[in-house]
Motif scaffolding. Structure first.
Motif, PDB file in Angstrom:
ATOM      1  N   HIS A  50       0.863  -1.287   0.188  1.00 41.81           N
ATOM      2  CA  HIS A  50       0.040   0.132   0.118  1.00 41.81           C
ATOM      3  C   HIS A  50       0.775   1.150  -0.063  1.00 41.81           C
ATOM      4  N   ASP A  51       1.748   1.431   0.866  1.00 41.93           N
ATOM      5  CA  ASP A  51       2.871   2.511   0.775  1.00 41.93           C
ATOM      6  C   ASP A  51       3.325   2.790  -0.370  1.00 41.93           C
ATOM      7  N   TYR A  52       3.948   1.660  -1.263  1.00 37.94           N
ATOM      8  CA  TYR A  52       4.351   2.046  -2.646  1.00 37.94           C
ATOM      9  C   TYR A  52       3.320   2.478  -3.447  1.00 37.94           C
ATOM     10  N   ALA A  53       2.318   1.629  -3.643  1.00 41.97           N
ATOM     11  CA  ALA A  53       0.997   2.085  -4.312  1.00 41.97           C
ATOM     12  C   ALA A  53       0.569   3.419  -4.494  1.00 41.97           C
ATOM     13  N   LEU A  54       0.551   3.846  -2.946  1.00 44.43           N
ATOM     14  CA  LEU A  54       0.011   5.271  -2.660  1.00 44.43           C
ATOM     15  C   LEU A  54       0.792   6.353  -3.354  1.00 44.43           C
ATOM     16  N   ASP A  55       2.013   6.082  -3.765  1.00 47.13           N
ATOM     17  CA  ASP A  55       2.903   7.195  -4.690  1.00 47.13           C
ATOM     18  C   ASP A  55       2.817   6.852  -6.084  1.00 47.13           C
ATOM     19  N   THR A  56       1.965   6.187  -6.470  1.00 45.07           N
ATOM     20  CA  THR A  56       1.838   5.922  -7.969  1.00 45.07           C
ATOM     21  C   THR A  56       0.490   6.634  -8.330  1.00 45.07           C
ATOM     22  N   PRO A  57       0.347   6.702  -9.776  1.00 49.81           N
ATOM     23  CA  PRO A  57      -1.249   7.219 -10.256  1.00 49.81           C
ATOM     24  C   PRO A  57      -2.343   6.430  -9.745  1.00 49.81           C
ATOM     25  N   TYR A  58      -1.982   4.880  -9.222  1.00 56.43           N
ATOM     26  CA  TYR A  58      -2.854   4.100  -8.944  1.00 56.43           C
ATOM     27  C   TYR A  58      -3.518   4.112  -7.660  1.00 56.43           C
ATOM     28  N   LYS A  59      -2.706   4.811  -6.747  1.00 55.54           N
ATOM     29  CA  LYS A  59      -3.119   5.107  -5.436  1.00 55.54           C
ATOM     30  C   LYS A  59      -3.111   4.023  -4.521  1.00 55.54           C
ATOM     31  N   LYS A  60      -3.334   2.621  -4.927  1.00 53.31           N
ATOM     32  CA  LYS A  60      -3.612   1.586  -3.826  1.00 53.31           C
ATOM     33  C   LYS A  60      -3.089   0.411  -4.827  1.00 53.31           C
ATOM     34  N   PRO A  61      -2.855  -0.722  -4.304  1.00 52.39           N
ATOM     35  CA  PRO A  61      -2.396  -2.028  -4.975  1.00 52.39           C
ATOM     36  C   PRO A  61      -3.279  -2.417  -5.897  1.00 52.39           C
TER      37      PRO A  61
END
Length: 145
Positions: A50-61
């Protein structure tokens, strides 16, 4: 013809008609994601962190595309044409991400039958929230002999 434990073969090429459809709903659960990641040793943080995905355009896994592909191939193996069939070719475009716990509606439709080469073309589409298209494509399938 009956197989083990009463499983019947799917439809042979001469039993399939253009326009034949299949609709399925499939919910993506954590257990399914964890099984996939464990079997493939795929540790892509976009799928589980979740922490990584939050910093992507997707915002979550997000759900791995190959898992969505697995739902499609399973529908073909189980239902259309069914047991004994084999995917020969596939072209799938993943349009929108699917997130954990979302339900997708999968639509398959026979669009073409090639009797000479013994395959059918099945168009596939999937939607989430009944309106957001997440994928589309064409699958060439060899029905059971």
């Amino acid at each position: 013809m009956l197989l083990r434990k009463g499983l019947k073969l799917g439809k042979k090429i001469d039993e399939i008609i253009v326009g034949e459809k299949l609709q399925l709903n499939e919910k993506i659960e954590d257990k399914d994601l964890l099984l996939y990641l464990g079997l493939t040793n795929d540790n892509n943080p976009l799928y589980i962190q979740h922490d990584y995905a939050l910093d992507t355009p997707y915002k979550k896994p997000i759900v791995p595309a190959i898992m969505l592909n697995g739902i499609i191939t399973s529908a073909i193996s189980k239902h259309l044409p069914g047991p004994g069939s084999h995917i020969r070719e596939q072209n799938i475009i993943y349009l929108e991400p699917v997130y954990h716990y979302e339900t997708i509606e999968l639509l398959l439709e026979v669009q073409h039958i090639d009797f000479a080469q013994n395959f059918v073309e099945i168009y596939v589409n999937a939607f989430k929230d009944k309106k957001i298209q997440v994928l589309n494509g064409v699958i060439k399938v060899v029905p059971p002999y």
